[in-house]
Design an enzyme around this catalytic site. Structure first.
Site, PDB file in Angstrom:
ATOM      1  N   ALA A   1       1.237 -17.889   9.497  1.00  0.00           N
ATOM      2  CA  ALA A   1       1.822 -16.661   8.959  1.00  0.00           C
ATOM      3  C   ALA A   1       1.045 -15.420   9.378  1.00  0.00           C
ATOM      4  CB  ALA A   1       1.886 -16.736   7.442  1.00  0.00           C
TER       5      ALA A   1
ATOM      6  N   GLU B   1       4.789  -4.201   4.951  1.00  0.00           N
ATOM      7  CA  GLU B   1       5.069  -2.793   5.223  1.00  0.00           C
ATOM      8  C   GLU B   1       5.999  -2.598   6.417  1.00  0.00           C
ATOM      9  OE1 GLU B   1       1.045  -0.468   4.661  1.00  0.00           O
ATOM     10  OE2 GLU B   1       0.664  -2.462   5.462  1.00  0.00           O
TER      11      GLU B   1
END
Length: 778
Positions: free
Chosen positions: A730, A735
């Site tokens: 991952a 954001e």
């Protein structure tokens, strides 16, 4: 590798507490003997403080103390020590705290606050960072040369520039001499407000025996602890910071905001807790704001579409104090060329003091601002060359083997930006609604914009995790990361459950942070939590697993590698019937004769990115970015030629986040970010008068998207290229959905009208003005 929990759509672990009202936030906490504070704020953006008279306020019954800047005379700051908790000698933005009343009720505190008299000597104010950077501008910090700062920060004394980051790569002048096309433009991104649902709040208590406890709505409890310990010359172990549930942050609650102020107030009344929960207008005026950039891009291009070189000058609006913004100046600087391979670069990124509230992190930390300019510039160039925007980006985008602006070589595991661009281009070919003939006054267009984002983290950004196995076979995970609506604790629970082969509902992540007991954490910013804290959780779970297998092996007289764990039970692989529940090992397995077989199972691990360096002072090059996430965003819009109103029909994000731990929370993160960024594109802008007064410091006048503004379609596309450094591959994505939506919408607007826009927001007035100037209006 086949996963059982990772990659599954697991419902938020904090969902029930929040929808039933059981989740406790700072404003829900009331302590015995608590006092209330009210803040007197500056009515000038720039002025000398000549006199503060608190006598009338002190005479009000119920007032316990009145505090001014003279009560705490040490400058504070994490990166650069340029401010006081309450203004001393001078105010530098309208809304800066000048004095505070502490009383037995909020009403008494407010009434007494209004009796404080302050005499000012007004000074010329400046709100534009480009103007403030000029030699003749009013000087906002006369003592800049004396401020302490961290390495890698380069202030320019006797100016308003608190940090100058420069990047030099290749030979830019040669690139311009060899160019077939040179494109030069100026772009602006205005200041915004985060508008988190929960306003900032804190309660602090100075203990008579020494030490302080503070309960606060913060994304950075350990930075708050560090700051308060330094302020009061306390051992770090004597400062306790507690963060309960957080009602949204978006960067507006990172670093420190009101916590030093509340700490000073608590020190004035030792033994009594002091509470300060801001009103919405105070959040606008008295914390941190986001954005604020003026950008100049000059680009050298070959006839075939290759980017040869680029010269970029950035003026960042740091507000009255620069401590929160210095790293935005650096991160925005090295990210300003976007996710493209450009051999020749010349970048000057200036952080500039102005007489506005301080600028802090805001979902994307400098990336949305520079991508607005960069991705508009890319579209403008593509149109000038007659190349499709997608083809132009594919020709120049970073791929494995290419070198980015910092000099880092992109590797295969960094992701596949080209596939993201292709996915968005394909998606935009399918209109949201059938493209039957539109009314004469409406135009439809699509646009896309790529992005690349690094965490912009410090060289020593630590994360930790502790996992305790319980007697009933469940596991408790403790981290220092803050849950603020992003689903962090759910994802971290999934990582632990995967390693321990437990059902995810058997893993409990402690839903608060307490620096007294929680493991160390840098702060919850930079979209790094799943990647960094997730890695710590992964390794802590492996540590616990190793202990479980070692204990079970001793009990069952086999080797650890002969054992397997499934559904909370450890057993011999070849004899599944021989085993025991792992809960029996949690606090030490007991033999029939009473002897204990093993110690309690407690897994622990820490993580910090290795090898990060400060940028070279002259070239800006270095291993300054720990990781990268790439993607592309697209928009389909319709615009009304009569009113100038833009209707967003579709927003799409294609992103390569390595591996998606929880698709449900990941989509939620991205769709929320897209809508938030749509507000930046269409309506959000803090407006300052020439005297520095904020004119729209309320949700009546500051317009954010509502349910009525939602696009018909919000789509996310995951391109998964596992990252070798992240948990189960991952990378961060929190954001990223906010980074390139504004340029994607503006690029779609160009496709609809044939008019380029260089400033945000794209309001109806701005569209109508552009239509009138171009002769394309009704």
């Amino acid at each position: 590798m086949e996963f059982k929990v990772v990659g599954q759509e697991v419902l938020r672990s904090d969902g029930i507490d929040k929808v039933t009202g059981q989740a406790k936030f700072v404003a829900d906490i009331f302590l015995p003997g608590m006092l209330y504070a009210s803040i007197l704020r500056s009515t000038h953006a720039h002025a000398r403080i000549l006199r503060v008279d608190t006598s009338r306020a002190m005479a009000v019954p119920g007032v316990k103390a009145v505090v001014t800047g003279d009560d705490f005379t040490r400058r504070i700051g994490v990166c650069i020590t340029d401010q006081y908790p309450l203004a001393r000698d001078k105010v530098r933005f309208m809304g800066e705290p000048v004095a505070a009343v502490i009383a037995t009720s909020e009403d008494i505190a407010m009434r007494a606050r209004d009796l404080i008299e302050v005499e000012y000597e007004p000074l010329a104010a400046v709100t534009d960072p480009e103007v403030a950077a000029r030699p003749e501008a009013p000087l906002i910090h006369e003592e800049l040369a004396t401020y302490k700062h961290l390495p890698g920060i380069f202030p320019r004394p006797e100016t308003n520039i608190f940090h100058h980051y420069k990047l030099r790569r290749g030979d830019v002048e040669r690139a311009f001499n060899e160019a077939d096309l040179i494109v030069e433009n100026r772009f602006t991104f205005p200041p915004n407000q985060h508008v988190a649902l929960e306003p900032h709040g804190a309660m602090a208590q100075m203990h008579p025996g020494g030490g302080m406890t503070i309960w606060c709505s913060s994304q950075a409890p350990f930075i708050v602890r560090h700051t308060l310990a330094r302020m009061f010359n306390l051992p770090v172990s004597k400062v306790r910071v507690v963060v309960p549930y957080l009602g949204g942050g978006f960067g507006g609650k990172s670093d420190v905001t009101i916590e030093p102020l509340v700490g000073v107030l608590a020190a004035a009344v030792p033994g009594r807790p002091v509470r300060l929960v801001l009103k919405r207008e105070e959040v606008f005026l008295g914390t941190v704001i986001g954005r604020g950039l003026i950008a100049y891009f000059k680009t050298a291009v070959a006839r075939d579409g290759r980017l040869l070189g680029e010269k970029i000058v950035l003026y960042w609006n740091g507000g009255g104090y620069g401590d929160y913004a210095v790293n935005i100046v650096t991160g925005g600087g090295h990210n300003s060329p976007g996710p493209y391979a450009i051999e020749n670069l010349w970048i000057d990124s200036y952080g500039v003091y102005t007489n506005t509230p301080p600028t802090g992190a805001y979902r994307g930390y400098g990336h949305p601002e520079v991508h607005w300019a960069c991705e508009r510039q890319r579209d403008i160039i593509a149109h000038r060359l007659g190349i499709s925007p997608a083809e132009f980006r594919l020709k120049n985008c970073l791929r494995p083997g290419k070198v980015n602006s910092l000099g880092q070589v992109i590797e295969e595991h960094n992701g596949k930006l080209d596939l993201c661009i292709k996915a968005v281009a394909t998606e935009l070919k399918v209109p949201t609604a059938q493209a039957e003939s539109l009314p004469w006054y409406r135009r439809r267009g699509t646009g896309l914009a790529a992005f690349g984002k690094s965490p912009v983290m410090t060289t020593n950004a630590q994360s930790g995790a502790i996992i305790r196995l319980n007697e009933d076979g469940t596991a408790t995970v403790s981290v220092g990361a803050v849950e603020m609506g992003q689903g962090t604790y759910t994802v971290l629970g999934q990582i632990a459950a995967e390693v321990l082969s437990l059902p995810v509902d058997k893993v409990h992540v402690v839903p608060f942070v307490d620096t007294e007991v929680s493991p160390q954490e840098w702060q919850t910013v930079a979209s790094h939590t799943t990647w960094a804290v997730g890695t710590a959780v992964l390794e802590a779970a492996r540590d616990a697993l190793k202990q479980i297998l070692a204990a079970a092996a001793e009990i069952m007289k086999v080797k650890p590698e002969e054992l397997e764990i499934k559904e909370g039970r450890v057993f011999i692989k070849t004899r599944p019937e021989k085993g025991l529940p792992i809960g029996q090992l949690a606090v030490g397995y007991t033999y029939p004769d009473g002897k204990t077989a093993n110690d309690p199972i407690i897994g622990r691990a820490t993580f910090a990115p290795r090898g990060l360096t400060y940028p070279d002072p002259e070239t800006g090059q270095g291993n300054c970015a720990a990781d990268w996430t790439y993607g592309c965003q697209g928009a389909e819009i319709e615009v009304d030629l009569r009113t100038g109103e833009i209707e967003v029909l579709k927003l799409v994000t294609a992103i390569d986040p390595g591996r998606v731990i929880n698709p449900l929370t990941a989509r939620g993160q991205l769709t929320g970010a897209m809508v938030q960024a749509m507000g930046s594109a269409l309506s959000e802008k803090l407006i300052f008068g020439s005297n520095g007064a904020m004119r729209n410091s309320s949700l009546t006048d500051y317009k954010i998207p509502t349910a009525m503004d939602m696009p018909l379609e919000l789509k996310t596309i995951f391109i998964e290229t596992p990252d070798q450094s992240g948990p189960f591959g991952a990378r961060g994505l929190g954001e990223h959905g906010a980074v390139s939506i504004p340029p994607a919408i503006a690029n779609a607007l160009y496709a609809a009208l044939g008019i380029d826009f260089y400033e945000l927001p794209l309001t109806p007035d701005a569209v109508l003005g552009a239509l009138k100037n171009s002769g394309k209006g009704c």
